[in-house]
Scaffold this motif. Structure first.
Motif, PDB file in Angstrom:
ATOM      1  N   ASN A  59     -22.826  -7.995 -96.347  1.00 59.53           N
ATOM      2  CA  ASN A  59     -23.269  -9.360 -96.032  1.00 59.53           C
ATOM      3  C   ASN A  59     -24.510  -9.731 -96.839  1.00 59.53           C
ATOM      4  OD1 ASN A  59     -22.294  -9.214 -92.551  1.00 59.53           O
ATOM      5  ND2 ASN A  59     -21.237 -10.176 -94.245  1.00 59.53           N
ATOM      6  N   TRP A  81     -23.978 -20.409 -93.429  1.00 60.17           N
ATOM      7  CA  TRP A  81     -24.075 -20.309 -91.976  1.00 60.17           C
ATOM      8  C   TRP A  81     -23.340 -19.063 -91.465  1.00 60.17           C
ATOM      9  CZ3 TRP A  81     -20.592 -20.367 -87.913  1.00 60.17           C
ATOM     10  CH2 TRP A  81     -21.159 -20.495 -86.655  1.00 60.17           C
ATOM     11  N   LEU A  82     -22.137 -18.802 -91.975  1.00 56.03           N
ATOM     12  CA  LEU A  82     -21.368 -17.637 -91.538  1.00 56.03           C
ATOM     13  C   LEU A  82     -22.082 -16.321 -91.859  1.00 56.03           C
ATOM     14  CD1 LEU A  82     -17.677 -18.549 -92.482  1.00 56.03           C
ATOM     15  CD2 LEU A  82     -18.632 -18.337 -90.187  1.00 56.03           C
ATOM     16  N   ALA A  84     -25.308 -15.797 -92.542  1.00 53.91           N
ATOM     17  CA  ALA A  84     -26.554 -15.683 -91.778  1.00 53.91           C
ATOM     18  C   ALA A  84     -26.276 -15.327 -90.319  1.00 53.91           C
ATOM     19  CB  ALA A  84     -27.347 -16.984 -91.869  1.00 53.91           C
ATOM     20  N   THR A  85     -25.269 -15.955 -89.746  1.00 50.39           N
ATOM     21  CA  THR A  85     -24.901 -15.655 -88.355  1.00 50.39           C
ATOM     22  C   THR A  85     -24.439 -14.208 -88.212  1.00 50.39           C
ATOM     23  OG1 THR A  85     -24.258 -17.954 -88.020  1.00 50.39           O
ATOM     24  CG2 THR A  85     -23.453 -16.367 -86.413  1.00 50.39           C
ATOM     25  N   SER A  86     -23.651 -13.737 -89.161  1.00 57.38           N
ATOM     26  CA  SER A  86     -23.176 -12.360 -89.132  1.00 57.38           C
ATOM     27  C   SER A  86     -24.334 -11.371 -89.194  1.00 57.38           C
ATOM     28  CB  SER A  86     -22.206 -12.114 -90.288  1.00 57.38           C
ATOM     29  OG  SER A  86     -21.782 -10.776 -90.307  1.00 57.38           O
ATOM     30  N   VAL A  88     -27.527 -11.914 -88.381  1.00 61.39           N
ATOM     31  CA  VAL A  88     -28.317 -12.010 -87.141  1.00 61.39           C
ATOM     32  C   VAL A  88     -27.610 -11.289 -86.000  1.00 61.39           C
ATOM     33  CG1 VAL A  88     -29.149 -13.624 -85.376  1.00 61.39           C
ATOM     34  CG2 VAL A  88     -29.550 -14.102 -87.792  1.00 61.39           C
ATOM     35  N   LEU A  89     -26.307 -11.496 -85.864  1.00 60.47           N
ATOM     36  CA  LEU A  89     -25.562 -10.829 -84.786  1.00 60.47           C
ATOM     37  C   LEU A  89     -25.547  -9.305 -84.958  1.00 60.47           C
ATOM     38  CD1 LEU A  89     -22.529 -13.210 -84.159  1.00 60.47           C
ATOM     39  CD2 LEU A  89     -24.461 -12.743 -82.630  1.00 60.47           C
ATOM     40  N   ILE A 132     -16.166 -13.377 -87.750  1.00 58.37           N
ATOM     41  CA  ILE A 132     -16.968 -14.098 -88.741  1.00 58.37           C
ATOM     42  C   ILE A 132     -16.736 -13.522 -90.133  1.00 58.37           C
ATOM     43  CG2 ILE A 132     -19.353 -14.452 -89.526  1.00 58.37           C
ATOM     44  CD1 ILE A 132     -20.114 -14.874 -86.597  1.00 58.37           C
TER      45      ILE A 132
END
Length: 144
Positions: A59, A81-82, A84-86, A88-89, A132
């Motif tokens: 990532n 967005w995808l 960054a979200t991945s 962070v999660l 994601i």
């Protein structure tokens, strides 16, 4: 008659000594290792951690490539967005796993229900991260 009895006793003692002090076979070492659940769980946890680290690295590489391409990428904002979200999660999941491992003792009945809930949260985060990353693969970051 005395020597025959004493020879039997000596033979019995020799057999018992050799049984007690014999060198163990390889099978004596292999069988417990293959069936030891702690060893299996440790290896499974280590492999899972390595896979998580590989996904986080992938990532990061995708994010670097996306940012270097700039807005000429077709789905720039969506991919940003995808990714960054991945990331962070994945960090949140690592924190949840550390909390689960350090704070809760499943040998205590009071902690078992809480640990089960946190374990289910970790599983849900893992499923979302996989979904994601499937979307990230579908909208592939292309180098220009």
């Amino acid at each position: 008659m005395f020597t025959e009895t004493s020879n039997k006793n000596v033979t019995d003692v020799q057999e018992s000594v050799t049984e007690e002090h014999r060198k163990p076979d390889q099978a004596d070492f292999i069988l417990p290792i293959l069936l030891n659940p702690n060893t299996y769980a440790s290896k499974k946890t280590l492999a899972h951690g390595m896979l998580d680290l590989a996904l986080l690295s992938a990532n990061g590489a995708q994010l670097k490539l996306l940012l270097s391409n700039g807005k000429q990428q077709e789905f720039y904002m969506f991919l940003l967005w995808l990714i960054a979200t991945s990331i962070v999660l994945q960090v949140v999941q690592a924190v949840v796993c550390v909390v689960l491992g350090l704070i809760f003792d499943i040998n205590h009945v009071d902690d078992q229900k809480k640990a089960e809930i946190i374990n289910n949260v970790s599983l849900a985060i893992s499923i979302v991260v996989v979904a994601i990353n499937v979307l990230i693969s579908v909208f592939d970051v292309i180098s220009t």
